[in-house]
Design a protein around this motif. Structure first.
Motif, PDB file in Angstrom:
ATOM      1  N   UNK A 172      -4.755   6.148  -9.880  1.00 36.60           N
ATOM      2  CA  UNK A 172      -4.508   6.503  -8.489  1.00 36.60           C
ATOM      3  C   UNK A 172      -3.269   7.377  -8.424  1.00 36.60           C
TER       4      UNK A 172
ATOM      5  N   UNK B 158      -8.340  -2.337  -1.703  1.00 35.14           N
ATOM      6  CA  UNK B 158      -8.261  -0.968  -2.203  1.00 35.14           C
ATOM      7  C   UNK B 158      -8.977  -0.835  -3.533  1.00 35.14           C
TER       8      UNK B 158
ATOM      9  N   UNK C 138      -4.829  -6.965   0.438  1.00 37.08           N
ATOM     10  CA  UNK C 138      -5.048  -5.567   0.808  1.00 37.08           C
ATOM     11  C   UNK C 138      -5.131  -4.668  -0.410  1.00 37.08           C
ATOM     12  N   UNK C 139      -4.345  -4.967  -1.454  1.00 37.05           N
ATOM     13  CA  UNK C 139      -4.452  -4.186  -2.689  1.00 37.05           C
ATOM     14  C   UNK C 139      -5.810  -4.432  -3.342  1.00 37.05           C
TER      15      UNK C 139
ATOM     16  N   UNK D 250       3.751   1.546  -1.331  1.00 33.31           N
ATOM     17  CA  UNK D 250       4.323   1.708  -2.656  1.00 33.31           C
ATOM     18  C   UNK D 250       3.328   2.380  -3.591  1.00 33.31           C
ATOM     19  N   UNK D 251       2.043   2.022  -3.446  1.00 39.51           N
ATOM     20  CA  UNK D 251       1.030   2.698  -4.253  1.00 39.51           C
ATOM     21  C   UNK D 251       0.929   4.153  -3.854  1.00 39.51           C
ATOM     22  N   UNK D 252       1.074   4.442  -2.543  1.00 40.48           N
ATOM     23  CA  UNK D 252       1.011   5.831  -2.087  1.00 40.48           C
ATOM     24  C   UNK D 252       2.174   6.656  -2.587  1.00 40.48           C
TER      25      UNK D 252
ATOM     26  N   UNK E 203      -7.375   9.154   0.317  1.00 48.09           N
ATOM     27  CA  UNK E 203      -6.323   9.384  -0.664  1.00 48.09           C
ATOM     28  C   UNK E 203      -6.904   9.708  -2.029  1.00 48.09           C
ATOM     29  N   UNK E 204      -8.235   9.745  -2.134  1.00 48.73           N
ATOM     30  CA  UNK E 204      -8.930  10.013  -3.385  1.00 48.73           C
ATOM     31  C   UNK E 204      -8.574   8.989  -4.460  1.00 48.73           C
ATOM     32  N   UNK E 205      -8.577   7.712  -4.086  1.00 50.59           N
ATOM     33  CA  UNK E 205      -8.364   6.639  -5.047  1.00 50.59           C
ATOM     34  C   UNK E 205      -9.712   5.994  -5.307  1.00 50.59           C
ATOM     35  N   UNK E 206     -10.113   5.965  -6.573  1.00 48.30           N
ATOM     36  CA  UNK E 206     -11.459   5.464  -6.848  1.00 48.30           C
ATOM     37  C   UNK E 206     -11.443   3.958  -7.091  1.00 48.30           C
TER      38      UNK E 206
ATOM     39  N   UNK F  25      -0.602   4.541  -9.154  1.00 51.64           N
ATOM     40  CA  UNK F  25      -0.867   3.463 -10.093  1.00 51.64           C
ATOM     41  C   UNK F  25      -1.525   4.084 -11.302  1.00 51.64           C
TER      42      UNK F  25
ATOM     43  N   UNK G 247      -0.094  -4.666 -13.825  1.00 48.88           N
ATOM     44  CA  UNK G 247      -0.138  -3.261 -13.440  1.00 48.88           C
ATOM     45  C   UNK G 247       0.261  -3.062 -11.999  1.00 48.88           C
TER      46      UNK G 247
ATOM     47  N   UNK H 177       0.322  10.100  -3.077  1.00 49.59           N
ATOM     48  CA  UNK H 177       0.007  11.095  -2.058  1.00 49.59           C
ATOM     49  C   UNK H 177       1.240  11.566  -1.302  1.00 49.59           C
TER      50      UNK H 177
ATOM     51  N   UNK I  95       0.832  -1.205   0.000  1.00 46.93           N
ATOM     52  CA  UNK I  95       0.000   0.000   0.000  1.00 46.93           C
ATOM     53  C   UNK I  95       0.867   1.256   0.000  1.00 46.93           C
TER      54      UNK I  95
END
Lengths: 164, 197
Positions: free
Chosen positions: A116, B132, B128-129, A105-107, B140-143, A111, B67, A119, A103
């Motif tokens: 995404x 999300x 967990x991904x 890493x995505x922040x 975090x404004x991730x849709x 992505x 991805x 942040x 998570x």
């Protein structure tokens, strides 16, 4: 004499693992940052992400377990149980670290395919503290792998060091 | 250290051998299924991205597992663990007589423990991904992704369930491997000695 040094070494390892897990827990819990621009206020706390909450819970469980095992007396029969419990705690630690890392890493990178945005540019202090917590969690994991191998060695004597 | 140490001598009984073989076969199937289902997870969809006047602009978007680094780790880790299980099954079936030689049982136990932690990490990161992707994150404004790519999410869900079954099975496999390191005099099949220093 060798037994005493081995036992002290194991105690030091477990104390270090307890310390590392506790440090990871505390650093993650105290990480929050409020950033505001253009009258829009953005606050980042560890409870925003489910993976970070799981990281906190897992490290709390591991800390409590390590603390309790520190006081286990030498001749107790529970040492055989400690082997399997050490394996379960190691699995808990790797899974929590891996989820929090994914998570984070995505922040940090975002992505692009999912739309995404990262942040970390907006809340850099929060990101740094989360990184610190993850490093402490990684140290706790390495120490726990060593402890697991040591518990296995102390309960079962696979190198036939004890002559009958 | 406990008061009594048990010497290693020959491995477990034939009952534990059969149990270990059955658990390993199930773990192999579960992790292989997880790796394959996630590895073939791909969905292409044409979506309306924007509207200019009355003309909608369509774009073809593809959701594939590459991805997300967490899913790549998931596929690779599950493939590695299923390969490990395959190797151990082959070792168990074809060299049953040589089990007490050297460090064989110890290295099997250690490898089982390491691989069970690996598959636990991979399954957990992916779940967990996926959470999300399913719920998004409004802080975090991730849709969300799952409302548009439903087949992708369904296949991912199946792969995750298989991986978690693999995690539980690998934990059982490690426990049985560890218990086979020590001998209980009631159920030993080869000569064993229990030493009490």
């Amino acid at each position: 004499m060798v037994n005493l040094t081995k036992r002290i070494g194991a105690l030091v390892l477990r104390l270090a693992a307890f310390g590392a897990a506790l440090a990871a827990l505390i650093v993650m819990v105290t990480s929050h940052e409020r950033a505001s621009f253009f009258a829009v206020s953005l606050e980042a706390k560890y409870t925003d992400m489910a993976a970070f909450k799981y990281f906190v819970i897992a490290n709390a469980v591991v800390s409590v377990y390590s603390f309790l095992v520190l006081f286990l007396p030498k001749e107790s029969l529970l040492w055989k149980f400690v082997v399997v419990l050490d394996l379960v705690m190691t699995m808990l630690l790797t899974s929590s670290l891996s989820a929090a890392l994914a998570v984070a890493q995505v922040g940090k990178k975002g992505n692009a395919n999912a739309g995404w945005l990262p942040i970390c540019g907006q809340v850099p202090k929060f990101c740094d503290q989360v990184t610190g917590a993850l490093i402490a969690g990684f140290v706790a994991l390495v120490l726990y792998v060593l402890l697991l191998l040591y518990s296995l060695h102390s309960v079962v004597d696979p190198f036939l060091l004890q002559k009958s | 250290m406990p008061g009594e140490k048990i010497l290693l001598a020959g491995g477990g009984t034939s009952k534990s051998w059969k149990l270990l073989l059955a658990l390993r076969i199930l773990a192999f199937i579960a992790t292989l299924a997880a790796a394959i289902v996630m590895g073939l997870n791909k969905e292409t969809k044409t979506l309306v991205v924007a509207t200019i006047g009355t003309i909608p602009i369509k774009a073809t978007l593809t959701a594939k597992f590459q991805d997300t680094p967490a899913f790549v780790f998931f596929v690779i880790a599950n493939a590695m663990v299923s390969f490990h299980n395959l190797l151990m099954i082959a070792l168990q079936i074809f060299s049953r007589k040589l089990e007490h030689k050297g460090f064989r049982l110890l290295s099997v136990a250690i490898l089982d423990m390491l691989n069970s932690t690996l598959v636990a990490a991979a399954a957990n990161a992916a779940v967990f991904i996926a959470e999300l992707g399913k719920n998004g994150n409004k802080h975090a404004k991730w849709n969300k992704v799952c409302d548009r790519f439903t087949t992708y999410c369904d296949h991912g869900r199946g792969a995750l369930i298989a991986a978690f079954a693999g995690v539980i099975l690998m934990l059982l496999v490690s426990s049985v491997s560890i218990s086979r390191l020590s001998i209980n005099s009631k159920k030993s099949s080869t000569a064993a000695a229990v030493a009490s220093p």
